[in-house]
Design an enzyme around this catalytic site. Structure first.
Site, PDB file in Angstrom:
ATOM      1  N   ALA A 191     -26.710 -32.733  -7.939  1.00  0.00           N
ATOM      2  CA  ALA A 191     -26.701 -32.657  -9.458  1.00  0.00           C
ATOM      3  C   ALA A 191     -28.055 -33.148  -9.903  1.00  0.00           C
ATOM      4  O   ALA A 191     -28.844 -33.968  -9.144  1.00  0.00           O
ATOM      5  CB  ALA A 191     -25.575 -33.313 -10.257  1.00  0.00           C
TER       6      ALA A 191
ATOM      7  N   GLU B 151     -21.219 -29.974  -2.180  1.00  0.00           N
ATOM      8  CA  GLU B 151     -20.088 -29.362  -2.935  1.00  0.00           C
ATOM      9  C   GLU B 151     -20.208 -27.731  -3.080  1.00  0.00           C
ATOM     10  O   GLU B 151     -19.159 -26.817  -2.734  1.00  0.00           O
ATOM     11  CB  GLU B 151     -19.648 -29.784  -4.496  1.00  0.00           C
TER      12      GLU B 151
END
Ligand SMILES: NC(=O)c1ccc[n+]([C@@H]2O[C@H](COP(=O)([O-])OP(=O)(O)OC[C@H]3O[C@@H](n4cnc5c(N)ncnc54)[C@H](O)[C@@H]3O)[C@@H](O)[C@H]2O)c1
Length: 729
Positions: A60, A104
């Site tokens: 992120a 992810e």
């Protein structure tokens, strides 16, 4: 952000958000749009998601946490779902860092091909979070419950090769990643391009409940009060739920709770604060730097030896200079012993240990400093000794050499003035043990040239230190603040607390070590020496009799077997000692003080707000450039609990008005010196406007000379004697 190309039936989706492909909103949009485009293109049979050499994706973009973009559509979990839902096979081609959200994304793909040395990790717990885009559910489905738990809870990084046998990777390859992905797609073609989704797998474990129970106990033992590791365990355990959706619901709930928690905010603050510390107004990448290939260290004592090792560890040759041959032999023997010990414990390869020790050349000739690009002085803390050393260095050092002092408390401007080249002088304040501690206060003296400062900052990075710039004042940022902190801990002894109680309270708050254990470790003689200088310089200062008497008995701490506590030979356990209790008792009586009970909350607030108030003054005077720099000093150099983000962050989150009210309460205490708790102007101003330190627009740094004058006047007015003590004389 994302490059799209179709070649021989394969859509190549190249993540292009250098340097590490952080999953910013724009990149997430790019990924989802490219998947849709490939899905609707009849010429495309398979999709490859690939990054650059340094990273598939490091995860992120945590800058987006502060603004709304982090949740902007597509929120990462939605982007991962979109990849997984594709009807054409999606292959992740993994190189470099594949971490957090990046991992992810890879788990959302149907297949994964990785270079053997790619770095796999879920580092979220380090920011007080858990993976929040399906990681806690998909990862155990591929690597098994135990491996997933170990990696997610520890946040550690492993090479892809280590997970080669698991279902995580369909191929782990050396060499060309694009070729391997193409070859893999060709194999899929033979099978009719099947799609396989991780969410459809089940997590199997023969004794899941027993394993989880065991894991809970072990994680709780190492979590040191942090919430994230146990919450991560809870989320991974939810992967055993009958449906994927149930597990995801648990993950999302925990993630939402953690991201709003003070702990995670504090850890994220600490992360950004360290990055910010390296940015110094007036210094940029364009600032000229001096070349440093050879270093000299003067003084082979505790600090000099550690400093020499810090450079040798980074492969930089060092000349270690001493005045006396016994001291030099002792220093060199200590260095050898350290490296041999590291090799014996398997921390260093024996040849590496020998190589590093070999980079340190002992010398008793000052002229040996002549070829050094940087000389660091670490001799006795005595201005006359420093003067003699700097006069000599000025004579022997080559032109353009940087001359640094490791002084803890002396005036760096005065030291610079001992030379005819004050622009080349600055402070490099290492912490003990210098080869271990990460913090380095870089003291920017009045005449230090920008290129000298810039060189010091990049050198700090080279030797793996976290540099924080400080202006000149007594004690710089860290030790100047620790002074009132120690004063409060000593005053509390007079009022009724014991060293053990004070240490325990602040350790329960999260400090690595309370003030008395810390002082015993560092050596009580160091602060005694400083106290004596302060008494001489400021005759109105209130003597700290308990501490002085402990030192008068030669109780300098662990090194003498006794200090605030006593120590069994060869052990480090701090054992309360009746000798100290007796001194405390006698001094209380002499002060006519009846001991009272202390709550842990009072101990913690008095210690921490003493730090905060001094920190506010340091900011006000421009000694520190920003509040977060003070936090970095305390997190990396003084064991302040990282989950509280540092003293200034902690105060801001508590609310500065609340801090002020508490300080007023302390000032009203009969034994307090009300002067001590006079709030810093900045603190009062910020509290009045409802702001915290982190959003304060700070005054421009004042010239070091003014700041220094202020610091001196502060010391004169601080800690006056009580009436009773004046009577005692
Ligand atoms: N010990 C700490 O925790 C600590 C932490 C940060 C900074 N410092 C600062 O580092 C400096 C050194 O502290 P230390 O604890 O290493 O002291 P130390 O007493 O262990 O070592 C000082 C060494 O300097 C040598 N020396 C003295 N005069 C010299 C000269 N003219 N030429 C060459 N060598 C000379 C001595 O022989 C001795 O070996 C001090 O300024 C101190 O304030 C200490």
């Amino acid at each position: 952000m994302l490059r799209y190309k179709v070649d021989a039936g394969i859509a190549w989706l190249t993540l292009d958000n250098p340097p590490l492909n952080a999953l910013s909103h724009a990149l997430r949009v790019g990924i989802v749009e490219a998947i849709d485009r490939a899905e609707s293109d009849p010429k495309v049979h398979a999709i490859v998601l690939i990054g650059n050499e340094r990273a598939f994706s490091s995860g992120a973009d945590i800058k987006e946490f502060a603004g709304g973009e982090f949740y902007a559509d597509p929120f990462l979990p939605r982007a991962v779902d979109a990849i997984e839902a594709a009807h054409k096979p999606v292959i992740a081609a993994i190189s470099g860092a594949c971490m957090g959200g990046g991992l992810e994304v890879a788990l959302g793909c149907h297949y994964r091909v990785a270079l053997a040395d790619s770095k796999i990790a879920f580092p979220e717990v380090k920011l007080g979070l858990i993976p929040g885009a399906g990681g806690t559910q998909r990862f155990p489905r591929l690597v098994g419950l135990e491996t997933a738990l170990n990696l997610i809870v520890a946040g550690s990084t492993v090479p892809a090769a280590m997970l080669k046998g698991s279902a995580l990777f369909d191929a782990v390859v050396p060499g060309s990643l694009a070729d391997a992905a193409r070859e893999f797609a060709r194999k899929l073609a033979e099978q009719g391009y099947p799609v396989r989704r991780v969410r459809d797998l089940k997590v199997e474990h023969p004794q899941a409940e027993a394993f989880l129970q065991f894991a809970r106990t072990s994680v709780a033992a190492v979590a040191r009060g942090m919430a994230a590791p146990l919450r991560a365990l809870e989320a991974v355990a939810a992967s055993l739920e009958p449906s994927f959706a149930q597990g995801i619901a648990v993950e999302q709930k925990i993630f939402a709770e953690l991201i709003a928690s003070t702990e995670s905010q504090a850890l994220r603050h600490a992360f950004f604060a360290e990055r910010a510390a390296s940015k110094v107004p007036g210094i940029s990448e364009k600032t000229a730097q001096r070349k440093v290939t050879q270093v000299a260290v003067v003084g082979a004592g505790t600090m000099g030896s550690g400093i020499a090792m810090s450079f040798a560890n980074a492969g930089i040759p060092v000349t270690l200079l001493e005045a006396k041959s016994e001291a030099l032999d002792r220093g060199i023997a200590g260095i050898r012993k350290f490296y041999e010990g590291a090799a014996a414990k398997g921390k260093l390869k024996p040849e590496e240990a020998t190589r590093r020790a070999g980079l340190i050349t002992p010398s008793l000739e000052f002229s040996a400093a002549g070829k050094a690009d940087l000389v660091i002085e670490a001799v006795f803390e005595d201005i006359e000794v420093k003067k003699a050393v700097f006069r000599e260095l000025d004579r022997v050092a080559k032109r353009g050499a940087i001359l640094a002092t490791n002084t803890s408390t002396l005036d760096v401007d005065a030291i610079a003035a001992f030379t005819r080249r004050p622009g080349d002088v600055l402070g490099l304040h290492f912490f003990s043990p210098a080869n271990v501690m990460r913090l380095l206060e870089v003291v920017n003296a009045k005449k230090t040239r920008p290129e000298v400062l810039a060189t010091a900052l990049s050198l700090a990075r080279r030797i793996g230190k976290t540099a924080v710039v400080s202006g000149v004042c007594d004690g710089f940022i860290g030790n100047r603040m620790i002074n009132p902190y120690f004063q409060q801990s000593l005053l509390m002894l007079e009022e009724g607390a014991s060293p053990r109680q004070v240490d325990r309270a602040i350790e329960a708050f999260g400090f690595a070590m309370g003030p008395f254990r810390m002082s015993d470790l560092a050596g009580n003689d160091i602060s005694w020496h400083i106290r004596k200088r302060h008494y001489a310089e400021h005759p109105r200062l209130r003597p700290m009799r308990i501490a002085d008497r402990v030192c008068e008995l030669g109780r300098f701490g662990q090194k003498t077997g006794a200090g605030w506590y006593r120590y069994e030979p060869g052990k480090r356990d701090a054992i309360p000692d009746p000798v100290v209790d007796k001194i405390i008792d006698e001094e209380r009586r002499a002060l006519d003080l009846a001991p009272r009970k202390f709550s842990d909350a009072e101990i913690v607030d008095r210690l921490v707000y003493a730090l905060v108030n001094e920190g506010a003054r340091i900011l006000e005077e421009g000694i520190a450039l920003r509040a977060s720099d003070i936090d970095v000093v305390y997190l990396t150099g003084y064991g302040f609990p990282v989950m509280r983000g540092g003293p200034m962050f902690h105060a801001s989150r508590t609310g500065l008005r609340t801090v002020l009210r508490r300080m007023r309460e302390f000032a009203g205490n009969a034994h307090a010196d009300p002067q001590f708790w006079t709030p810093a102007r900045l603190l009062t101003q910020l509290a009045a406007s409802g702001r915290g330190f982190d959003d304060a627009a700070l005054p421009k740094p004042k010239p070091a000379a003014k700041a220094k004058a202020k610091a001196k006047s502060k010391m004169k007015t601080g800690q006056k004697r009580t009436r009773k003590e004046k009577r005692r004389g």
